[in-house]
Each structure stands twice: as structure tokens, then as C-alpha cells.
Design an enzyme around this catalytic site. Sequence first.
Site, PDB file in Angstrom:
ATOM      1  N   LYS A 194     -10.710  -4.918  -3.346  1.00  0.00           N
ATOM      2  CA  LYS A 194     -11.612  -3.771  -3.441  1.00  0.00           C
ATOM      3  C   LYS A 194     -10.968  -2.623  -4.195  1.00  0.00           C
ATOM      4  CE  LYS A 194     -14.093  -4.349   0.949  1.00  0.00           C
ATOM      5  NZ  LYS A 194     -13.977  -4.069   2.388  1.00  0.00           N
ATOM      6  N   LYS A 235       0.823  -1.210   0.000  1.00  0.00           N
ATOM      7  CA  LYS A 235       0.000   0.000   0.000  1.00  0.00           C
ATOM      8  C   LYS A 235       0.854   1.254   0.000  1.00  0.00           C
ATOM      9  CE  LYS A 235      -4.286  -1.608   2.156  1.00  0.00           C
ATOM     10  NZ  LYS A 235      -5.233  -1.376   3.263  1.00  0.00           N
ATOM     11  N   LYS A 237      -4.918 -11.470  -5.942  1.00  0.00           N
ATOM     12  CA  LYS A 237      -6.172 -11.700  -5.212  1.00  0.00           C
ATOM     13  C   LYS A 237      -7.232 -10.685  -5.637  1.00  0.00           C
ATOM     14  CE  LYS A 237      -5.370  -8.760  -1.278  1.00  0.00           C
ATOM     15  NZ  LYS A 237      -5.465  -8.412   0.091  1.00  0.00           N
TER      16      LYS A 237
HETATM   17  P1  AMP Z   1     -11.076  -6.014   3.742  1.00  0.00           P
HETATM   18  O1  AMP Z   1     -11.911  -5.820   2.539  1.00  0.00           O
HETATM   19  O2  AMP Z   1      -9.632  -5.807   3.474  1.00  0.00           O
HETATM   20  O3  AMP Z   1     -11.563  -5.287   4.939  1.00  0.00           O
HETATM   21  O4  AMP Z   1     -11.203  -7.554   4.080  1.00  0.00           O
HETATM   22  C1  AMP Z   1     -12.265  -8.118   4.824  1.00  0.00           C
HETATM   23  C2  AMP Z   1     -12.049  -9.609   4.942  1.00  0.00           C
HETATM   24  O5  AMP Z   1     -12.095 -10.234   3.658  1.00  0.00           O
HETATM   25  C3  AMP Z   1     -10.679  -9.992   5.524  1.00  0.00           C
HETATM   26  O6  AMP Z   1     -10.851 -11.065   6.424  1.00  0.00           O
HETATM   27  C4  AMP Z   1      -9.883 -10.425   4.334  1.00  0.00           C
HETATM   28  O7  AMP Z   1      -8.891 -11.374   4.656  1.00  0.00           O
HETATM   29  C5  AMP Z   1     -10.952 -11.044   3.444  1.00  0.00           C
HETATM   30  N1  AMP Z   1     -10.585 -10.970   2.026  1.00  0.00           N
HETATM   31  C6  AMP Z   1     -10.280  -9.844   1.318  1.00  0.00           C
HETATM   32  N2  AMP Z   1     -10.001 -10.140   0.025  1.00  0.00           N
HETATM   33  C7  AMP Z   1     -10.134 -11.493  -0.097  1.00  0.00           C
HETATM   34  C8  AMP Z   1      -9.992 -12.417  -1.194  1.00  0.00           C
HETATM   35  N3  AMP Z   1      -9.666 -12.020  -2.410  1.00  0.00           N
HETATM   36  N4  AMP Z   1     -10.214 -13.729  -0.939  1.00  0.00           N
HETATM   37  C9  AMP Z   1     -10.558 -14.155   0.298  1.00  0.00           C
HETATM   38  N5  AMP Z   1     -10.710 -13.344   1.365  1.00  0.00           N
HETATM   39  C10 AMP Z   1     -10.506 -12.021   1.183  1.00  0.00           C
END
Ligand code: AMP
Length: 327
Positions: free
Chosen positions: A197, A114, A194
Amino acid sequence: MAQRKRVFSGLQPTGNVHVGNYLGALRNWVRLQDDYDCVYCIVDLHAITVEYDPADFARERREAAKVLIACGVDPDRSLFYYQSEVPQHTELAWILGTITGMGQLGRMTQYKDKSESAGANLGLFAYPVLMAADILLYRADAVPVGDDQKQHLELTRDLAVRFNARFGDEFPVPEPIIPEHGARVMSLQNPLAKMSKSDPDEGSRILVLDPPETIKAKVKRAVTDSGKGIRHDWESKPGISNLLEMMSLFTGTPIPDLEAEHGSSGYGAFKEAVAEAVIAGLAPIRAGYAALDDASVDEVMARGAATAREMAEPYQARVRRRIGLSR
Ligand code: AMP
Ligand code: TRP
């Protein structure tokens, strides 16, 4: 009755919730409500460590809360609130910061990624310490997350052990709960990265609220592999493997059965079947979301924060005593 173990997890409110979030983390959040005492948090203070628009933020935060409720986070069973409304999180983060090594923070891969793209700031650097505080504040025993949060969880565990050794036994050392499949859903446009968002290409991710037509179009455009055949093999067929995993998770059908059923299909027909499975899997979430109104969600979140503050304060008072800030 034996005390139930506690689970904590958080999700950032910027950007829309995608199937990676859902399959990697949120499905577990929902299931764990049956057996654990669950605390779930929209981590707004984490989200402001990168570029964001303050004019949109309150709305985005509420959207995230609504999507999570639609996914099955049940505010009657779980404690659910916005992180910034519970000041004990940031107080504990400051305290934990005093026992965190700069070297360890500098090695965090998410920080390195980041800060390269967005520019570094102190908040982004300290991000994993705030995450540790979120978890340790409630003495959580386990943390359901996707694979990308492993390193942050490791830091949290280190900090718990270090604090306990220095100031006396206070924090349980939390265990990660990472699903065997779905912990790392890949981008539809680049199956070696991966699903995220922050990817500027919207076609790289399926949002849990995407309408059926959009899902069909995104799956159709998904990058697949050269050659043919529907086989699960991350080495030579990452694109197809990603679609197979998604389909398996949404239908509950094991991957070998899907291979047997679709093995000789062309990519086009297979993708149609994948899209149908995703659409069917997400339909209840879309319906649940449509039934929610903003005012009652705001009320639920305000009540959650009030309960969380009440619960956090005695825990935090113990930390203050341990470190010599009060008697
Ligand atoms: P965040 O959007 O970064 O707040 O992530 C929220 C949750 O989603 C966290 O537990 C991440 O580890 C999970 N997560 C985010 N991106 C992925 C992905 N591509 N595959 C699986 N889990 C994800
Ligand atoms: N860092 C997590 C993510 O990006 C979000 C998060 C913040 C979190 N605090 C947490 C996850 C505590 C689990 C527990 O996905």
C-alpha cells in the site's frame, strides 16, 4: 452442537486495498465465514503508527470497511468493527507488553523496514504487541494473513505460551492460515518486492476498485523478464510468474494449464489475458461496493463495536484476575 473454532484477522485502513491483500488474506477471511466463528477488525490504531492525515482518516477508515464488505465480509455472520472503538484491545496490549522482550521486538523485520523509512516511534515498536492483543483478546484459534505477517504471528504465539506459563492457562496458541498461493503477491513494477500500500508508484499495485481501463494499463506496464515464453519460474522469470499466479487465482485454472495454454504467446497477448482475468475477478467487488451507502456502513460498524465490547469485557476481566488486578 460442537463449538466452532474462532478466527481473528485485521487490516489497516490507510491506503487502498489491493489484489495482494485480497488474494493473500481477504479471500480466506470470506471463505472461513462458512466454518468458523469470525472476528474481523479494521485496525485503525495500527495505521496511526506511521505518517497519516487526520483530516482524511475517518473517511479512509470507512472506505476500508466498505471495500471489505464488498469483498464478502458479511457483518451478519462475522463480527466486524473498528479496533479503536473497543478499548480492551489496548488494555491487553499494555499487559502483554510487560512480558515482551525488547530484543524480540527489535528483530521484527517490519519494524526495521518501517523505522528506516518513516522514523521510529514507540507505537511502531510496540505494533506487534497490539496485534497479539487483538488476536488473544478473543481467544482466537487461527489467523488468516499473508506471508509478511508470519513473524508477528510467531510473537503472538510466544506471548500466549509465556502468559499461560506465568499466570495460568488462558490463551489458545493461535495457528496462522496462510494460502499456498497468493500469500505474497509481488509489485508489478518490481517483482522482487511485495505489492504494498505504501509504494509511491501507483502502477506497482492493482486496487480491488480499479476500473477496467486502469487495470489494463497497469498490467500492460508491468515489468516482465528478458527473453520470451510464459513459464512459472520465480528464479528466472519473477515478473511472468507473478502474473501467472494472479491469473490462476482469479480464474481458478491451475498454473500448468495456463502455461500450456499461453506458453508460446508473446508478452503483450499474455498480459491482455491476465488483465481480462483480473477485471472479471474484481467485477463483483466493484458492483458490491457501488451498492453500499455510507450511513448504513457507519451503522453496521457502530453495532459491531458494541457487540465486540460486550464480548471482550468478560474475557478481559479474566485476564485482570489472572494477573492480580482484581479478585
Ligand atoms: P495490511 O494492508 O498491511 O493491513 O495487510 C492486510 C493483509 O493483507 C495482511 O494479512 C497481509 O499479510 C496481507 N498482504 C499485504 N500485502 C500482501 C501481498 N503483497 N501479498 C499477499 N498478502 C498481502
Ligand atoms: N499487522 C497486520 C498487517 O499489517 C494487521 C493486523 C493487526 C492483524 N492486527 C492483526 C492481522 C491481528 C491479523 C491479526 O497486515
